[in-house]
Design a protein around this motif. Structure first.
Motif, mmCIF file in Angstrom:
data_model
loop_
_atom_site.group_PDB
_atom_site.id
_atom_site.type_symbol
_atom_site.label_atom_id
_atom_site.label_comp_id
_atom_site.label_asym_id
_atom_site.label_seq_id
_atom_site.Cartn_x
_atom_site.Cartn_y
_atom_site.Cartn_z
ATOM 1 N N GLU A 124 50.451 37.618 38.330
ATOM 2 C CA GLU A 124 51.835 37.365 37.890
ATOM 3 C C GLU A 124 52.019 37.801 36.440
ATOM 4 O O GLU A 124 53.099 38.222 36.037
ATOM 5 N N ALA A 125 50.953 37.701 35.666
ATOM 6 C CA ALA A 125 51.035 38.078 34.250
ATOM 7 C C ALA A 125 50.965 39.591 34.041
ATOM 8 O O ALA A 125 51.231 40.084 32.940
ATOM 9 N N ASN A 126 50.623 40.328 35.086
ATOM 10 C CA ASN A 126 50.465 41.778 34.971
ATOM 11 C C ASN A 126 51.825 42.472 35.032
ATOM 12 O O ASN A 126 52.419 42.629 36.095
ATOM 13 N N LYS A 127 52.317 42.887 33.873
ATOM 14 C CA LYS A 127 53.636 43.527 33.813
ATOM 15 C C LYS A 127 53.552 45.041 34.021
ATOM 16 O O LYS A 127 54.564 45.729 33.954
ATOM 17 N N GLN A 128 52.343 45.545 34.268
ATOM 18 C CA GLN A 128 52.181 46.983 34.465
ATOM 19 C C GLN A 128 52.617 47.416 35.868
ATOM 20 O O GLN A 128 52.988 48.553 36.082
ATOM 21 N N LYS A 129 52.562 46.500 36.804
ATOM 22 C CA LYS A 129 52.934 46.826 38.182
ATOM 23 C C LYS A 129 54.461 46.793 38.330
ATOM 24 O O LYS A 129 55.170 46.205 37.504
ATOM 25 N N PRO A 130 54.991 47.405 39.396
ATOM 26 C CA PRO A 130 56.442 47.343 39.632
ATOM 27 C C PRO A 130 56.906 45.889 39.726
ATOM 28 O O PRO A 130 56.135 45.013 40.146
ATOM 29 N N GLN A 131 58.151 45.644 39.343
ATOM 30 C CA GLN A 131 58.704 44.289 39.355
ATOM 31 C C GLN A 131 59.798 44.176 40.409
ATOM 32 O O GLN A 131 60.647 45.064 40.543
ATOM 33 N N VAL A 132 59.772 43.093 41.166
ATOM 34 C CA VAL A 132 60.827 42.835 42.148
ATOM 35 C C VAL A 132 62.171 42.798 41.414
ATOM 36 O O VAL A 132 62.301 42.117 40.389
ATOM 37 N N PRO A 133 63.191 43.530 41.889
ATOM 38 C CA PRO A 133 64.464 43.570 41.165
ATOM 39 C C PRO A 133 65.187 42.226 41.163
ATOM 40 O O PRO A 133 65.025 41.419 42.078
ATOM 41 N N LEU B 97 53.919 34.587 46.058
ATOM 42 C CA LEU B 97 54.500 35.613 46.923
ATOM 43 C C LEU B 97 54.078 37.010 46.468
ATOM 44 O O LEU B 97 54.209 37.357 45.300
ATOM 45 N N GLN B 98 53.567 37.794 47.418
ATOM 46 C CA GLN B 98 53.223 39.187 47.140
ATOM 47 C C GLN B 98 53.924 40.102 48.137
ATOM 48 O O GLN B 98 54.036 39.780 49.323
ATOM 49 N N LEU B 99 54.362 41.264 47.641
ATOM 50 C CA LEU B 99 55.051 42.261 48.441
ATOM 51 C C LEU B 99 54.211 43.531 48.476
ATOM 52 O O LEU B 99 53.628 43.900 47.449
ATOM 53 N N PHE B 100 54.171 44.203 49.627
ATOM 54 C CA PHE B 100 53.443 45.472 49.715
ATOM 55 C C PHE B 100 54.428 46.592 49.415
ATOM 56 O O PHE B 100 55.221 46.994 50.261
ATOM 57 N N TYR B 101 54.393 47.079 48.178
ATOM 58 C CA TYR B 101 55.371 48.049 47.690
ATOM 59 C C TYR B 101 54.663 49.264 47.116
ATOM 60 O O TYR B 101 53.740 49.121 46.309
ATOM 61 N N ASP B 102 55.078 50.422 47.562
ATOM 62 C CA ASP B 102 54.534 51.670 47.032
ATOM 63 C C ASP B 102 53.002 51.713 47.143
ATOM 64 O O ASP B 102 52.297 52.115 46.212
ATOM 65 N N GLY B 103 52.496 51.231 48.286
ATOM 66 C CA GLY B 103 51.064 51.326 48.556
ATOM 67 C C GLY B 103 50.184 50.304 47.870
ATOM 68 O O GLY B 103 48.959 50.425 47.902
ATOM 69 N N GLN B 104 50.773 49.275 47.251
ATOM 70 C CA GLN B 104 49.956 48.256 46.579
ATOM 71 C C GLN B 104 50.619 46.885 46.699
ATOM 72 O O GLN B 104 51.823 46.775 46.917
ATOM 73 N N TRP B 105 49.796 45.843 46.563
ATOM 74 C CA TRP B 105 50.329 44.476 46.575
ATOM 75 C C TRP B 105 50.871 44.140 45.188
ATOM 76 O O TRP B 105 50.165 44.274 44.191
ATOM 77 N N VAL B 106 52.131 43.721 45.155
ATOM 78 C CA VAL B 106 52.821 43.391 43.904
ATOM 79 C C VAL B 106 53.218 41.919 43.951
ATOM 80 O O VAL B 106 53.783 41.446 44.947
ATOM 81 N N SER B 107 52.934 41.172 42.890
ATOM 82 C CA SER B 107 53.269 39.744 42.840
ATOM 83 C C SER B 107 54.672 39.539 42.292
ATOM 84 O O SER B 107 55.041 40.125 41.274
ATOM 85 N N ALA B 108 55.445 38.699 42.986
ATOM 86 C CA ALA B 108 56.794 38.375 42.517
ATOM 87 C C ALA B 108 56.704 37.433 41.323
ATOM 88 O O ALA B 108 55.954 36.450 41.345
ATOM 89 N N GLN B 109 57.455 37.748 40.284
ATOM 90 C CA GLN B 109 57.530 36.865 39.132
ATOM 91 C C GLN B 109 58.307 35.592 39.509
ATOM 92 O O GLN B 109 59.066 35.589 40.473
ATOM 93 N N CYS B 110 58.125 34.544 38.756
ATOM 94 C CA CYS B 110 58.927 33.326 38.932
ATOM 95 C C CYS B 110 60.162 33.444 38.042
ATOM 96 O O CYS B 110 60.044 33.424 36.810
ATOM 97 N N VAL B 111 61.327 33.613 38.639
ATOM 98 C CA VAL B 111 62.579 33.798 37.902
ATOM 99 C C VAL B 111 63.391 32.510 37.986
ATOM 100 O O VAL B 111 63.834 32.124 39.074
ATOM 101 N N PRO B 112 63.604 31.817 36.855
ATOM 102 C CA PRO B 112 64.345 30.560 36.886
ATOM 103 C C PRO B 112 65.745 30.729 37.484
ATOM 104 O O PRO B 112 66.396 31.759 37.300
ATOM 105 N N ASP B 113 66.185 29.706 38.220
ATOM 106 C CA ASP B 113 67.545 29.622 38.775
ATOM 107 C C ASP B 113 67.852 30.714 39.791
ATOM 108 O O ASP B 113 69.014 30.970 40.102
ATOM 109 N N SER B 114 66.819 31.371 40.308
ATOM 110 C CA SER B 114 67.059 32.422 41.302
ATOM 111 C C SER B 114 66.730 31.911 42.693
ATOM 112 O O SER B 114 66.018 30.917 42.881
ATOM 113 N N ILE B 115 67.273 32.623 43.689
ATOM 114 C CA ILE B 115 66.860 32.481 45.080
ATOM 115 C C ILE B 115 66.305 33.844 45.479
ATOM 116 O O ILE B 115 66.896 34.878 45.165
ATOM 117 N N ILE B 116 65.152 33.858 46.130
ATOM 118 C CA ILE B 116 64.603 35.123 46.608
ATOM 119 C C ILE B 116 65.302 35.480 47.919
ATOM 120 O O ILE B 116 65.428 34.632 48.818
#
Length: 355
Positions: A41-50, A251-270
């Motif tokens: 989750e701390a890895n900001k180098q990977k793509p981020q869920v919009p 939560l992890q998503l398989f995006y662009d050939g790799q597993w990407v962890s969803a950040q915790c975004v306050p006040d959001s619904i996924i």
């Protein structure tokens, strides 16, 4: 009648074990991709869920509304999942829903067993843990509570928890507000495909037939999180899925050939696009492969609401407007029930071939 079909994961977690039972250990090829979720989750180098701001989804200002719809469409086409903010569901209500779910899972296991389900006997609603329904016998590191929440006349309130006392009121109001939110999102996604606004909602059952099912996922602390999964990789069969969580990553998503962890975004619904919309859009909207990781430090809880078409009344297939010579249909016609059975059969067949 209480059915205790399997050991609850919570009981394993609190028993003091240092090694998890072999039924929970993932196959070797899967283990290579399981990492520490807090590092991920701390890895900001990977793509981020919009993140999509829904403030202007129904704006009278055409320019503002168009901008919002374009962001929603882009996220649905590129990712199939997004954090939505300014969604119109009050923070107070979300807090009540979370408190009610946490309150239920805070009860002793023997109290929760009063609501035990029996999937093999056809009773899927209630408190449960995954049974081994595949050749490998693999289990997921989670317990859950599952039941239909909308339309109200289809609910079975006899299996809803009476403790905490606010469970029914909070969950009922939340389901109503999510149903209203779906009626904002589906027209926007229709316009994104060049369809009339009401088309997608009609194609998944409309006001009368679309059902909402709630699954509260409870992921206890795991002594060997590098060997287990809370939920194995899957796509949602639904039209849309809305998810809340207790701000513990997983939560992890398989995006662009790799597993990407969803950040915790306050006040959001996924928001997930499900298989039903992927089929109707002929693959324009993505139903993304995702999974849940566990950890040894914190309990994770998520609240997933699946918006599902009726099982038999509608045939899901690519809409004619999404099909051409250049873009032939990617999916055969199936009812929702047939689609679910096809996915289960294919999954079991794949696992037989792997073992």
């Amino acid at each position: 009648m209480v059915i205790q079909a399997t050991t609850r994961v919570e009981s394993l977690s609190t028993s003091g074990i240092h090694q998890i039972p072999k039924e929970y250990i993932r196959p070797q090829e899967e283990l290579r991709s399981i990492t520490n979720i807090f590092d991920e989750e701390a890895n900001k180098q990977k793509p981020q869920v919009p993140t999509v701001d829904l403030t202007d989804i129904e704006s009278d200002d055409p320019e503002k509304r168009h901008k919002c719809l374009e962001e929603l469409k882009k996220a649905a086409m590129e990712w199939g999942v997004m954090h939505v903010v300014n969604h119109g569901v009050s923070g107070d209500l979300i807090g009540r829903v979370k408190a009610a779910g946490e309150g239920f899972f805070g009860l002793p296991v023997e109290e929760k067993e009063k609501y035990g389900n029996d999937p093999d006997g056809g009773r899927t609603q209630g408190y449960g843990s995954k049974l081994a329904n595949n050749a490998s016998g693999q289990l997921e590191w989670e317990d859950y509570f599952f039941h239909l929440v909308f339309p109200e006349e289809k609910r079975d309130l006899t299996i809803w928890p009476t403790t905490p006392s606010d469970y029914t009121d909070a969950t009922t109001e939340y389901a109503k507000q999510l149903r209203a939110l779906a009626t904002k999102i589906l027209p926007a996604l229709s316009l994104g495909l060049g369809l009339e606004e009401g088309r997608l909602e009609k194609e998944v059952g409309g006001i009368e037939e679309l059902i909402l099912q709630l699954k509260i996922n409870y992921y206890p602390k795991c002594p060997q999180p590098e060997l287990a999964l809370g939920v194995e990789a899957h796509t949602d069969v639904s039209a849309l899925t809305f998810i809340l969580h207790n701000m513990v990553p997983g939560l992890q998503l398989f995006y662009d050939g790799q597993w990407v962890s969803a950040q915790c975004v306050p006040d959001s619904i996924i928001l997930h696009i499900g298989d039903a919309l992927e089929i109707l859009s002929n693959g324009e909207y993505k139903s993304i492969l995702h999974r849940g990781l566990v950890n040894k430090e914190k309990v994770r809880i998520s609240w997933a609401v699946f918006c599902e078409p009726p099982k038999e009344k509608i045939v899901l297939k690519p809409l004619p407007e999404t099909v051409s010579e250049a873009e032939p249909p990617l999916f055969p016609p199936r009812t929702f029930r047939q689609h679910m059975e096809h996915k289960l059969f294919r999954k079991n067949k794949d696992e037989v071939m792997q073992n």
